[in-house]
Design a protein around this motif. Sequence first.
Motif, PDB file in Angstrom:
ATOM      1  N   MET A 137       0.819  -1.311   0.090  1.00 30.88           N
ATOM      2  CA  MET A 137       0.075   0.085   0.026  1.00 30.88           C
ATOM      3  C   MET A 137       0.822   1.148   0.160  1.00 30.88           C
ATOM      4  O   MET A 137       0.246   2.400  -0.271  1.00 30.88           O
ATOM      5  CB  MET A 137      -0.831   0.182   1.134  1.00 30.88           C
ATOM      6  CG  MET A 137      -1.838  -1.085   1.319  1.00 30.88           C
ATOM      7  SD  MET A 137      -2.894  -1.171   0.103  1.00 30.88           S
ATOM      8  CE  MET A 137      -4.080  -2.421   0.568  1.00 30.88           C
ATOM      9  N   CYS A 138       1.988   1.332   0.294  1.00 31.71           N
ATOM     10  CA  CYS A 138       3.147   2.250   0.518  1.00 31.71           C
ATOM     11  C   CYS A 138       4.625   2.041   0.337  1.00 31.71           C
ATOM     12  O   CYS A 138       4.822   0.950  -0.017  1.00 31.71           O
ATOM     13  CB  CYS A 138       2.734   3.110   1.849  1.00 31.71           C
ATOM     14  SG  CYS A 138       3.209   2.021   3.049  1.00 31.71           S
ATOM     15  N   CYS A 174       5.644  -0.689   2.492  1.00 32.60           N
ATOM     16  CA  CYS A 174       5.471  -1.963   1.950  1.00 32.60           C
ATOM     17  C   CYS A 174       6.397  -2.341   1.010  1.00 32.60           C
ATOM     18  O   CYS A 174       6.964  -3.549   1.046  1.00 32.60           O
ATOM     19  CB  CYS A 174       4.053  -2.017   1.604  1.00 32.60           C
ATOM     20  SG  CYS A 174       2.661  -1.752   2.617  1.00 32.60           S
ATOM     21  N   HIS A 195       4.303  -0.222  -5.170  1.00 34.91           N
ATOM     22  CA  HIS A 195       2.977  -0.517  -4.650  1.00 34.91           C
ATOM     23  C   HIS A 195       1.806  -0.008  -5.570  1.00 34.91           C
ATOM     24  O   HIS A 195       0.785  -0.642  -5.446  1.00 34.91           O
ATOM     25  CB  HIS A 195       2.741   0.160  -3.192  1.00 34.91           C
ATOM     26  CG  HIS A 195       2.928   1.568  -3.221  1.00 34.91           C
ATOM     27  ND1 HIS A 195       3.741   2.632  -3.378  1.00 34.91           N
ATOM     28  CD2 HIS A 195       1.707   2.380  -3.338  1.00 34.91           C
ATOM     29  CE1 HIS A 195       3.467   3.636  -3.340  1.00 34.91           C
ATOM     30  NE2 HIS A 195       2.040   3.718  -3.280  1.00 34.91           N
ATOM     31  N   GLU A 196       2.369   0.927  -6.288  1.00 36.72           N
ATOM     32  CA  GLU A 196       1.375   1.445  -7.230  1.00 36.72           C
ATOM     33  C   GLU A 196       1.008   0.417  -8.388  1.00 36.72           C
ATOM     34  O   GLU A 196      -0.245   0.426  -8.739  1.00 36.72           O
ATOM     35  CB  GLU A 196       1.727   2.629  -8.069  1.00 36.72           C
ATOM     36  CG  GLU A 196       1.918   3.861  -6.951  1.00 36.72           C
ATOM     37  CD  GLU A 196       2.554   5.080  -7.828  1.00 36.72           C
ATOM     38  OE1 GLU A 196       3.079   5.049  -8.830  1.00 36.72           O
ATOM     39  OE2 GLU A 196       2.534   6.134  -6.922  1.00 36.72           O
ATOM     40  N   TYR A 219       1.390 -10.421   2.712  1.00 38.13           N
ATOM     41  CA  TYR A 219       0.999 -10.085   1.272  1.00 38.13           C
ATOM     42  C   TYR A 219       0.749 -11.415   0.409  1.00 38.13           C
ATOM     43  O   TYR A 219       1.069 -12.421   0.846  1.00 38.13           O
ATOM     44  CB  TYR A 219       2.422  -9.449   0.741  1.00 38.13           C
ATOM     45  CG  TYR A 219       3.274  -8.312   1.413  1.00 38.13           C
ATOM     46  CD1 TYR A 219       2.376  -7.047   1.262  1.00 38.13           C
ATOM     47  CD2 TYR A 219       4.104  -8.196   2.423  1.00 38.13           C
ATOM     48  CE1 TYR A 219       2.638  -5.942   1.814  1.00 38.13           C
ATOM     49  CE2 TYR A 219       4.379  -7.225   3.031  1.00 38.13           C
ATOM     50  CZ  TYR A 219       3.818  -6.057   2.930  1.00 38.13           C
ATOM     51  OH  TYR A 219       4.230  -5.033   3.647  1.00 38.13           O
TER      52      TYR A 219
END
Length: 83
Positions: A12-13, A16, A37-38, A64
Amino acid sequence: MIKTTLKIEGMMCGHCEAHVNEAISGSFDVKKVTSSHESGITEVISEHPLDEERIRAVIEEDGYKVLSIESEQYEKKVFSLFR
């Protein structure tokens, strides 16, 4: 060299991304690990193919989910002004 591309759900970021990168580099002999993460993608460059079951276990034990793993030959791109 081998490039392994992992599709990972749950990043998410930037923290992560770093967590996934550290988990992989701490468990495998790799040259480079980058995560986004994107896009939900992690790319790993290594001398030898990675054990897919083991890399899945390492990532999933941190919460994950690995959706896919693909490996291909990797050739380092060399920049030269004299081509």
